[in-house]
Every structure is written in C-alpha cells, then in structure tokens.
Write an enzyme that holds these catalytic residues in place. Sequence first.
Site, PDB file in Angstrom:
ATOM      1  N   ASN A   1      46.873  24.680  36.936  1.00 47.83           N
ATOM      2  CA  ASN A   1      47.502  25.978  36.644  1.00 47.83           C
ATOM      3  C   ASN A   1      48.473  26.154  37.710  1.00 47.83           C
ATOM      4  OD1 ASN A   1      48.360  28.655  36.080  1.00 47.83           O
ATOM      5  ND2 ASN A   1      46.126  29.495  36.363  1.00 47.83           N
TER       6      ASN A   1
ATOM      7  N   LYS B   1      50.465  28.637  38.324  1.00 43.11           N
ATOM      8  CA  LYS B   1      50.885  29.982  38.528  1.00 43.11           C
ATOM      9  C   LYS B   1      52.188  30.167  38.676  1.00 43.11           C
ATOM     10  CE  LYS B   1      45.982  30.595  39.897  1.00 43.11           C
ATOM     11  NZ  LYS B   1      45.079  31.086  40.845  1.00 43.11           N
TER      12      LYS B   1
ATOM     13  N   HIS C   1      43.082  34.672  31.852  1.00 39.93           N
ATOM     14  CA  HIS C   1      42.879  34.189  33.272  1.00 39.93           C
ATOM     15  C   HIS C   1      42.376  35.517  34.098  1.00 39.93           C
ATOM     16  CE1 HIS C   1      43.758  33.034  37.466  1.00 39.93           C
ATOM     17  NE2 HIS C   1      43.635  31.616  37.112  1.00 39.93           N
TER      18      HIS C   1
ATOM     19  N   GLU D   1      43.694  36.712  36.846  1.00 39.85           N
ATOM     20  CA  GLU D   1      44.654  37.325  37.431  1.00 39.85           C
ATOM     21  C   GLU D   1      45.263  38.289  36.136  1.00 39.85           C
ATOM     22  OE1 GLU D   1      46.622  34.083  39.108  1.00 39.85           O
ATOM     23  OE2 GLU D   1      45.046  33.750  40.553  1.00 39.85           O
TER      24      GLU D   1
ATOM     25  N   GLU E   1      35.542  30.552  35.368  1.00 38.87           N
ATOM     26  CA  GLU E   1      36.117  31.015  36.856  1.00 38.87           C
ATOM     27  C   GLU E   1      35.572  32.060  37.391  1.00 38.87           C
ATOM     28  OE1 GLU E   1      40.270  28.899  37.112  1.00 38.87           O
ATOM     29  OE2 GLU E   1      40.622  30.640  36.039  1.00 38.87           O
TER      30      GLU E   1
ATOM     31  N   GLY F   1      41.089  30.915  44.837  1.00 40.17           N
ATOM     32  CA  GLY F   1      42.052  30.936  45.681  1.00 40.17           C
ATOM     33  C   GLY F   1      41.601  31.666  47.189  1.00 40.17           C
TER      34      GLY F   1
ATOM     35  N   SER G   1      38.825  27.043  43.553  1.00 43.67           N
ATOM     36  CA  SER G   1      38.639  26.365  44.849  1.00 43.67           C
ATOM     37  C   SER G   1      38.519  25.067  44.589  1.00 43.67           C
ATOM     38  CB  SER G   1      38.189  27.292  45.747  1.00 43.67           C
ATOM     39  OG  SER G   1      38.679  28.508  45.998  1.00 43.67           O
TER      40      SER G   1
END
Length: 248
Positions: A11, A13, A95, A97, A165, A171, A211
């Site tokens: 991904n 991003k 996702h 985010e 996730e 991250g 991560s």
Amino acid sequence: MAQRNFFVGGNWKMNGNKESLEELISILNTASLHDQTEVVCGAPSIYLDFARCMLDLRIGVAAQNCYNVAKGAFTGEISPAMIKDCGAEWVILGHSERRHVFGESDELIGQKVAHALESDLSVIACIGEKLEEREAGTTEEVVYAQTQVISENVSDWGKVVLAYEPVWAIGTGKTASPEQAQEVHEKLRAWLRSNVSDDVADSVRIIYGGSVTAGNCRELASQNDVDGFLVGGASLKPEFIEIINARA
C-alpha cells in the site's frame, strides 16, 4: 483443506512521484519473486494507469479506495469502472486511515465492497482494532463486527482477501507479535466457519498489516493462519522484495 496462495500487497498510500515510483517499479520488475506468492501494489489513483503500464504483468495493481456507485456527481471520487478501465484489478477498502482519518462508516465500506465486487474488481477488505479497544479487551468484538458488515456485502469470496491490521501497529513501528497476529487470524477463520461456511473459512486469505518489515516478516509468515501481508512504508523500499519472499 484448501491451498491458500500467499498474498503480499503493497500500500503506497499518498507517497511517490513518477520518478521515485519508476525506480521502485524497475526494482520489482527485475527482482526474483517467489512464484507461489501473489503480489499486488496499491498505487495512488492518479498513478494507477502509470503503475499498470510500467509494472510487470505478474504483479497486480490496486486502487486504495473507490466509491459505491459507477458514475455521477461525486467530485473527487473514483469508481470501480474507472479503476478497471486503467487496467487495475484490485481495490483496498476499509483501510483504518479511511475509517479513522476520513470517517468512513462500516455501512459505507460495506456498500463499497458490494459495488466493487459487482463491478468484477477484487477486494482487499481491511479490519482492525484501535489501541484503546485492544486494551479494553474488545478486539474480537470490534473485528467480528467489521467482518460481519463486509461479509453481508460479499457476493464472491473468491475475489476477497481479508486484511487484519491492528490500528495501533500501523506506521507506529509496533508490530503485533506473531502469536498476537496468529490468535486474531485463527479467531477470524473460526468466525468465517461459523458465520459463512467451511469452504470460505478454509480458502479465504487472511493477511496481516501493521509495521511489517524484512526483519519480522518470516516469523509472521510462519504462522498457520497468516496468509500474507499488507505492507505500508516498507513497500516503497527494496526490502519489499524480502517481504514478498517471506515464504520462499
């Protein structure tokens, strides 16, 4: 027991430009990749066409999001039809985010999953708990509820990869331990067995994101119910090759 092909998604991003992505793509195109592993790169929508034209055909391309209808007055959105027109065959939906930065609801994500599948796009559907949810002991409740809404909208499980996730690991440099990842993946598979079917539970790939690095990917990949990865930051670096080859 169905044979589940290892799946590694990158991904990207909101990162990269034509120059840096061309460099990354040439590394991927010339790398020796494990031939039993399916690889898909999630490009920013403005670079979907570019990525599909440049990447070797053994590597799939995904959009990072889409809307829940084919066309219309939805400024700034893209549809599955447009994604397919650019030659991409996947989309990442739900996702964290999108959920937590952009406020997308379970309901909207469900509608997007349904429309993407109806449009013959394959879906990487993301689920995962926040740190406070894990600390409150509600991880299972949260991921089961998210999976429930996704499953109500799936017409063909053969075109779906489920990505677990944990939000606290994305991250942050904190990774779920292989045992923590395996525990949730195993419970998700059991949920699918109880709520969908044995066939789906055995065949659906449940991948881990949060991560993932060259340093931890082999141990994570050795877990029974970890069928691959959704990789963020590391997918923009040469170490992505090592992650793709975690089962090699």
